[in-house]
Every structure is written in structure tokens, then in C-alpha cells.
Write a protein that holds these residues in place. Structure first.
Motif, PDB file in Angstrom:
ATOM      1  N   LEU A 131       0.826  -1.217   0.000  1.00  0.00           N
ATOM      2  CA  LEU A 131       0.000   0.000   0.000  1.00  0.00           C
ATOM      3  C   LEU A 131       0.855   1.260   0.000  1.00  0.00           C
ATOM      4  O   LEU A 131       0.449   2.292  -0.551  1.00  0.00           O
ATOM      5  CB  LEU A 131      -0.948   0.002   1.201  1.00  0.00           C
ATOM      6  N   PHE A 132       2.047   1.196   0.606  1.00  0.00           N
ATOM      7  CA  PHE A 132       2.947   2.339   0.534  1.00  0.00           C
ATOM      8  C   PHE A 132       3.381   2.574  -0.917  1.00  0.00           C
ATOM      9  O   PHE A 132       3.458   3.722  -1.388  1.00  0.00           O
ATOM     10  CB  PHE A 132       4.189   2.107   1.407  1.00  0.00           C
ATOM     11  N   THR A 133       3.676   1.480  -1.617  1.00  0.00           N
ATOM     12  CA  THR A 133       4.039   1.590  -3.034  1.00  0.00           C
ATOM     13  C   THR A 133       2.865   2.119  -3.847  1.00  0.00           C
ATOM     14  O   THR A 133       3.026   2.993  -4.711  1.00  0.00           O
ATOM     15  CB  THR A 133       4.466   0.211  -3.580  1.00  0.00           C
ATOM     16  N   LYS A 134       1.672   1.594  -3.568  1.00  0.00           N
ATOM     17  CA  LYS A 134       0.464   2.058  -4.257  1.00  0.00           C
ATOM     18  C   LYS A 134       0.222   3.534  -3.974  1.00  0.00           C
ATOM     19  O   LYS A 134      -0.210   4.293  -4.857  1.00  0.00           O
ATOM     20  CB  LYS A 134      -0.751   1.243  -3.812  1.00  0.00           C
ATOM     21  N   ALA A 135       0.508   3.958  -2.745  1.00  0.00           N
ATOM     22  CA  ALA A 135       0.322   5.359  -2.379  1.00  0.00           C
ATOM     23  C   ALA A 135       1.188   6.271  -3.244  1.00  0.00           C
ATOM     24  O   ALA A 135       0.735   7.326  -3.713  1.00  0.00           O
ATOM     25  CB  ALA A 135       0.654   5.558  -0.902  1.00  0.00           C
TER      26      ALA A 135
END
Length: 244
Positions: A131-135
Motif C-alpha cells: 500500500l505504501f508503493t500504491k500510495a
């Protein structure tokens, strides 16, 4: 904090949309070319996601049943109505601009595989890296979307938070009922089904054809239920064959 990944993702979209809205003075021809480039990239992403399926007949079946349910429930109309309501409250740079930006960005952010996989990782393992990457990706996408489509992109942060947050909070209970192998099968077919919708989003952005993508969203639910049914049915058939 189990919702940390979702919160960071939501903040990234808001920040990107605010920054992108400041770049709205970009020349129209440049904005169109950039948007077309993004649309083509989204289309290729959809193709890659669609190739994840191990049972494409189930994907087709899910799209058919899901589309019927979506048309019956009028999901597209309700999303558009919500976008228009936001536009009436906030105002847009053109008729339907906020509605279009809200619906388009919401679908792009929620339909992708990273939203599901990342939320599951956050809920099951308290691992927020996906999710950090997606963010980061969503934040950059929000800048481009907001510069091309307007400030309506910022409102997509709300359904993203609710959607990913619900999956994350539910994930801690899923592992009590679904083994890891079956979970990966479900994710693969959801990814493939979502990939077809991602391609449809690109077609809409390129203005080649208006596809009512939101009305296909129930297909994600249909395929997530269909995979366990087919999985257990195949095991029952194998058991019967062994008996015979």
C-alpha cells in the motif's frame, strides 16, 4: 496500526490532487497528449492483469452476471449522481468535470490488484509495503489526473479509504476460513476481472467508446464467490473419481 497503509494511500491521493489542481494552467494540447499517454499505459496494465486468470470462463461468467447486477442496481447512475452532487456543492471548471474526475479516479484506484493485495497484507500480516508503493503511484497519478480532469479527483480518496479499509479490517478474519492457496486463486481471478475493467477505463479516457464500467463492479464479488465454489466442486469430483 492496521490501517496505516490505507491512511497513507488516502493522504497521497489528496496531496497529489491538490498539487495537480495547481497545474491546471497547462496548455490543452499538452494535457490531451499526456492524458492519452496515461490511457495507453492503463490499457497495457489492464492486459497484464487480465493474463493472471487461470480460469477465463469464470471471468467471462462473472462479468456477465456482474454486469446484469450492476445495471439492475444502477451503480453507474448512483456514482454519477454522487459526482454531480459534489459538483453542485463545490463547482467545477466545466459541466460534469468533477463528476467525471471523481468516477474515473475512483475506478482506477479501487479496481487494481494492488488495492486488494495491499489491503490483505495490511490486515493479515500488518505489512503495509504494497500500500505504501500504491500510495506513491496513486499520488503521482492524482497529480496527472487532477491537472487534466480537475479537482474532482480529490473526492476519490473517500471511496479508496472505505474500500481498502474494509478489506483490511476484514482480512484478519479471512484466514480463519480460507487457506492461502485458495486465497491466491481468488486474488488471481479478481485481478484478471479487474484488468478487463482497467482496459475499459482506458477506452473511456481515450473517448473511443463510452463503457459503463461501474455497472461491471459486481463482477468482482461474483468471481470472488465463484472461485471457492469451483475449487471445492473440483475437489469433490476428484474424491468421487477416487472412490470409483
Amino acid at each position: 496500526m492496521v490501517l496505516l497503509g490505507t491512511v497513507v494511500n488516502t493522504v497521497a491521493i489528496i496531496a497529489g490532487a491538490l498539487l495537480g489542481s495547481l497545474l491546471s494552467g497547462i496548455k490543452e494540447n499538452m494535457r490531451v497528449t499526456v492524458m492519452q499517454g496515461i490511457s495507453l499505459a492503463i490499457f497495457v496494465l489492464g492486459i497484464q492483469m487480465g493474463m493472471a486468470s487461470q480460469n477465463f470462463l469464470l471471468v467471462i461468467f462473472s462479468l456477465v452476471v456482474g454486469s446484469i447486477l450492476g445495471e439492475w442496481w444502477k451503480i453507474e447512475e448512483k456514482l454519477q449522481s454522487l459526482g454531480i452532487w459534489l459538483e453542485n456543492r463545490v463547482g467545477g471548471k466545466g459541466k460534469g468535470s468533477i463528476s467525471t474526475a471523481f468516477v474515473t479516479a475512483t475506478l482506477v484506484y479501487c479496481v487494481g490488484a494492488m488495492a486488494i493485495l495491499g489491503s490483505l497484507d495490511s490486515g493479515l500480516r500488518n505489512d503495509h509495503q504494497v500500500l505504501f508503493t500504491k500510495a506513491m503511484l496513486d499520488g503521482f497519478a492524482a497529480i496527472i489526473f487532477a491537472s487534466a480532469l480537475g479537482i474532482g479527483v480529490i473526492f476519490s480518496a473517500v471511496p479508496v479509504f472505505l474500500y481498502q479499509g474494509l478489506i483490511t479490517l476484514s482480512a484478519s478474519y479471512i484466514n480463519h476460513f480460507v487457506d492461502e492457496k485458495l486465497m491466491m486463486l481468488i486474488v488471481n481471478e479478481i485481478t484478471a476481472t479487474g484488468g478487463i475493467m482497467i482496459m475499459a477505463i482506458a477506452i473511456n479516457l481515450l473517448e473511443l467508446k463510452k463503457i459503463r464500467i461501474a455497472n461491471m463492479l459486481p463482477a468482482l464479488l461474483v468471481v470472488s464467490v465463484g472461485v471457492p465454489i469451483m475449487h471445492h466442486w473440483s475437489r469433490i469430483l476428484e474424491w468421487i473419481e477416487n472412490l470409483l
